[in-house]
Design a protein around this motif. Structure first.
Motif, PDB file in Angstrom:
ATOM      1  N   PRO A  93      18.400 -11.405 -17.104  1.00  0.00           N
ATOM      2  CA  PRO A  93      17.548 -12.338 -16.362  1.00  0.00           C
ATOM      3  C   PRO A  93      17.991 -12.555 -14.914  1.00  0.00           C
ATOM      4  CG  PRO A  93      18.925 -13.532 -17.907  1.00  0.00           C
ATOM      5  CD  PRO A  93      19.144 -12.062 -18.174  1.00  0.00           C
ATOM      6  N   LYS A  94      19.231 -12.242 -14.585  1.00  0.00           N
ATOM      7  CA  LYS A  94      19.736 -12.477 -13.227  1.00  0.00           C
ATOM      8  C   LYS A  94      19.524 -11.295 -12.293  1.00  0.00           C
ATOM      9  CE  LYS A  94      23.165 -15.793 -14.727  1.00  0.00           C
ATOM     10  NZ  LYS A  94      24.558 -16.168 -14.751  1.00  0.00           N
ATOM     11  N   GLU A  95      18.878 -10.235 -12.787  1.00  0.00           N
ATOM     12  CA  GLU A  95      18.624  -9.080 -11.935  1.00  0.00           C
ATOM     13  C   GLU A  95      17.653  -9.487 -10.822  1.00  0.00           C
ATOM     14  OE1 GLU A  95      18.101  -4.791 -13.336  1.00  0.00           O
ATOM     15  OE2 GLU A  95      16.050  -5.508 -13.046  1.00  0.00           O
ATOM     16  N   PRO A  96      17.977  -9.147  -9.568  1.00  0.00           N
ATOM     17  CA  PRO A  96      17.094  -9.540  -8.464  1.00  0.00           C
ATOM     18  C   PRO A  96      15.734  -8.857  -8.552  1.00  0.00           C
ATOM     19  CG  PRO A  96      19.029  -8.336  -7.658  1.00  0.00           C
ATOM     20  CD  PRO A  96      19.137  -8.407  -9.137  1.00  0.00           C
ATOM     21  N   LYS A  97      14.707  -9.583  -8.104  1.00  0.00           N
ATOM     22  CA  LYS A  97      13.343  -9.053  -8.095  1.00  0.00           C
ATOM     23  C   LYS A  97      12.781  -9.208  -6.688  1.00  0.00           C
ATOM     24  CE  LYS A  97      12.488 -10.161 -12.875  1.00  0.00           C
ATOM     25  NZ  LYS A  97      11.803 -10.975 -13.833  1.00  0.00           N
ATOM     26  N   ALA A  98      11.897  -8.310  -6.316  1.00  0.00           N
ATOM     27  CA  ALA A  98      11.253  -8.406  -5.008  1.00  0.00           C
ATOM     28  C   ALA A  98      10.405  -9.668  -4.977  1.00  0.00           C
ATOM     29  CB  ALA A  98      10.403  -7.183  -4.752  1.00  0.00           C
ATOM     30  N   SER A  99      10.519 -10.414  -3.893  1.00  0.00           N
ATOM     31  CA  SER A  99       9.837 -11.700  -3.823  1.00  0.00           C
ATOM     32  C   SER A  99       8.489 -11.633  -3.116  1.00  0.00           C
ATOM     33  CB  SER A  99      10.732 -12.714  -3.119  1.00  0.00           C
ATOM     34  OG  SER A  99      11.075 -12.234  -1.826  1.00  0.00           O
ATOM     35  N   ARG A 100       8.261 -10.597  -2.324  1.00  0.00           N
ATOM     36  CA  ARG A 100       7.018 -10.510  -1.557  1.00  0.00           C
ATOM     37  C   ARG A 100       6.442  -9.105  -1.658  1.00  0.00           C
ATOM     38  NH1 ARG A 100      10.708 -12.677   1.915  1.00  0.00           N
ATOM     39  NH2 ARG A 100      10.726 -10.802   3.148  1.00  0.00           N
ATOM     40  N   PRO A 101       5.148  -8.973  -1.406  1.00  0.00           N
ATOM     41  CA  PRO A 101       4.547  -7.631  -1.409  1.00  0.00           C
ATOM     42  C   PRO A 101       4.982  -6.831  -0.189  1.00  0.00           C
ATOM     43  CG  PRO A 101       2.905  -9.278  -0.854  1.00  0.00           C
ATOM     44  CD  PRO A 101       4.160 -10.021  -1.213  1.00  0.00           C
ATOM     45  N   PHE A 102       4.731  -5.552  -0.227  1.00  0.00           N
ATOM     46  CA  PHE A 102       5.111  -4.645   0.850  1.00  0.00           C
ATOM     47  C   PHE A 102       4.263  -4.903   2.091  1.00  0.00           C
ATOM     48  CE2 PHE A 102       4.943  -0.580   3.097  1.00  0.00           C
ATOM     49  CZ  PHE A 102       6.292  -0.307   3.199  1.00  0.00           C
ATOM     50  N   ARG A 103       4.907  -4.905   3.238  1.00  0.00           N
ATOM     51  CA  ARG A 103       4.208  -5.072   4.523  1.00  0.00           C
ATOM     52  C   ARG A 103       3.718  -3.696   4.959  1.00  0.00           C
ATOM     53  NH1 ARG A 103       8.025  -6.058   9.484  1.00  0.00           N
ATOM     54  NH2 ARG A 103       8.716  -4.092   8.637  1.00  0.00           N
ATOM     55  N   LYS A 104       2.419  -3.525   5.111  1.00  0.00           N
ATOM     56  CA  LYS A 104       1.874  -2.205   5.416  1.00  0.00           C
ATOM     57  C   LYS A 104       1.993  -1.832   6.890  1.00  0.00           C
ATOM     58  CE  LYS A 104      -1.091  -1.942   1.469  1.00  0.00           C
ATOM     59  NZ  LYS A 104      -2.370  -1.678   0.909  1.00  0.00           N
ATOM     60  N   ALA A 105       2.126  -2.814   7.774  1.00  0.00           N
ATOM     61  CA  ALA A 105       2.245  -2.523   9.203  1.00  0.00           C
ATOM     62  C   ALA A 105       3.656  -2.020   9.506  1.00  0.00           C
ATOM     63  CB  ALA A 105       1.952  -3.773  10.021  1.00  0.00           C
ATOM     64  N   ALA A 106       3.740  -0.957  10.307  1.00  0.00           N
ATOM     65  CA  ALA A 106       5.039  -0.381  10.665  1.00  0.00           C
ATOM     66  C   ALA A 106       5.788  -1.324  11.618  1.00  0.00           C
ATOM     67  CB  ALA A 106       4.834   0.968  11.340  1.00  0.00           C
ATOM     68  N   PRO A 107       7.117  -1.331  11.561  1.00  0.00           N
ATOM     69  CA  PRO A 107       7.891  -2.148  12.497  1.00  0.00           C
ATOM     70  C   PRO A 107       7.622  -1.736  13.947  1.00  0.00           C
ATOM     71  CG  PRO A 107       9.285  -1.336  10.714  1.00  0.00           C
ATOM     72  CD  PRO A 107       7.970  -0.645  10.592  1.00  0.00           C
ATOM     73  N   ARG A 108       7.660  -2.688  14.851  1.00  0.00           N
ATOM     74  CA  ARG A 108       7.344  -2.437  16.255  1.00  0.00           C
ATOM     75  C   ARG A 108       8.355  -1.538  16.955  1.00  0.00           C
ATOM     76  NH1 ARG A 108       5.603  -8.498  17.077  1.00  0.00           N
ATOM     77  NH2 ARG A 108       3.409  -8.283  16.565  1.00  0.00           N
ATOM     78  N   HIS A 109       9.579  -1.516  16.488  1.00  0.00           N
ATOM     79  CA  HIS A 109      10.607  -0.733  17.176  1.00  0.00           C
ATOM     80  C   HIS A 109      10.504   0.777  16.907  1.00  0.00           C
ATOM     81  CE1 HIS A 109      12.445  -1.691  13.264  1.00  0.00           C
ATOM     82  NE2 HIS A 109      12.975  -0.478  13.372  1.00  0.00           N
ATOM     83  N   LEU A 110       9.645   1.180  15.980  1.00  0.00           N
ATOM     84  CA  LEU A 110       9.473   2.608  15.713  1.00  0.00           C
ATOM     85  C   LEU A 110       8.639   3.246  16.826  1.00  0.00           C
ATOM     86  CD1 LEU A 110       8.680   2.656  11.875  1.00  0.00           C
ATOM     87  CD2 LEU A 110      10.856   3.093  12.999  1.00  0.00           C
TER      88      LEU A 110
END
Length: 125
Positions: A25-42
């Motif tokens: 039960p203590k295994e970490p889980k992703a808390s939010r969905p994936f952000r589809k926009a690419a990071p600005r620094h790319l």
């Protein structure tokens, strides 16, 4: 140390029905969905690779915890496309490995387990 199968995958397989005490039960889980926009620094080429990777990943695979890995794959893929002959073999190997882990190869897709969608577009027809 052996590889551990994620608790979520084990739950979907029904592994804990007979032995519920084995759940982690203590295994970490992703808390939010994936952000589809690419990071600005790319760079622009890296952003195009990001978009392509996100569009081609099997549905339900990516979460916010995968953003760094997608960024790394986008950078490597853009480097490969810019000058594939100059890209070191070790970096090509990494690119192949990361594409596989994201389910972007036949063997990678075979090893993924994701939940099925609740319905489909043709249910109402």
């Amino acid at each position: 140390m052996g590889r551990r199968t994620a608790t979520q995958i084990l739950e979907m397989r029904g592994s804990f029905k007979a032995n519920p005490q084995r759940a982690r039960p203590k295994e970490p889980k992703a808390s939010r969905p994936f952000r589809k926009a690419a990071p600005r620094h790319l760079t622009e080429a890296q952003r195009r690779c990001w978009k392509e990777i996100v569009q081609r990943c099997p549905a339900g695979v990516l979460t916010n915890a995968d953003e760094h890995q997608v960024e790394l794959v986008a950078v490597l893929l853009a480097e490969f496309r810019a000058d594939s002959e100059a890209m070191p073999t070790t970096r090509l190997t990494l690119l192949g490995r990361y594409l596989d882990k994201l389910g972007l190869s036949p063997s990678g897709r075979a090893s993924l387990t994701v939940g099925q969608p609740k319905g489909n577009d043709f249910d109402d027809v």
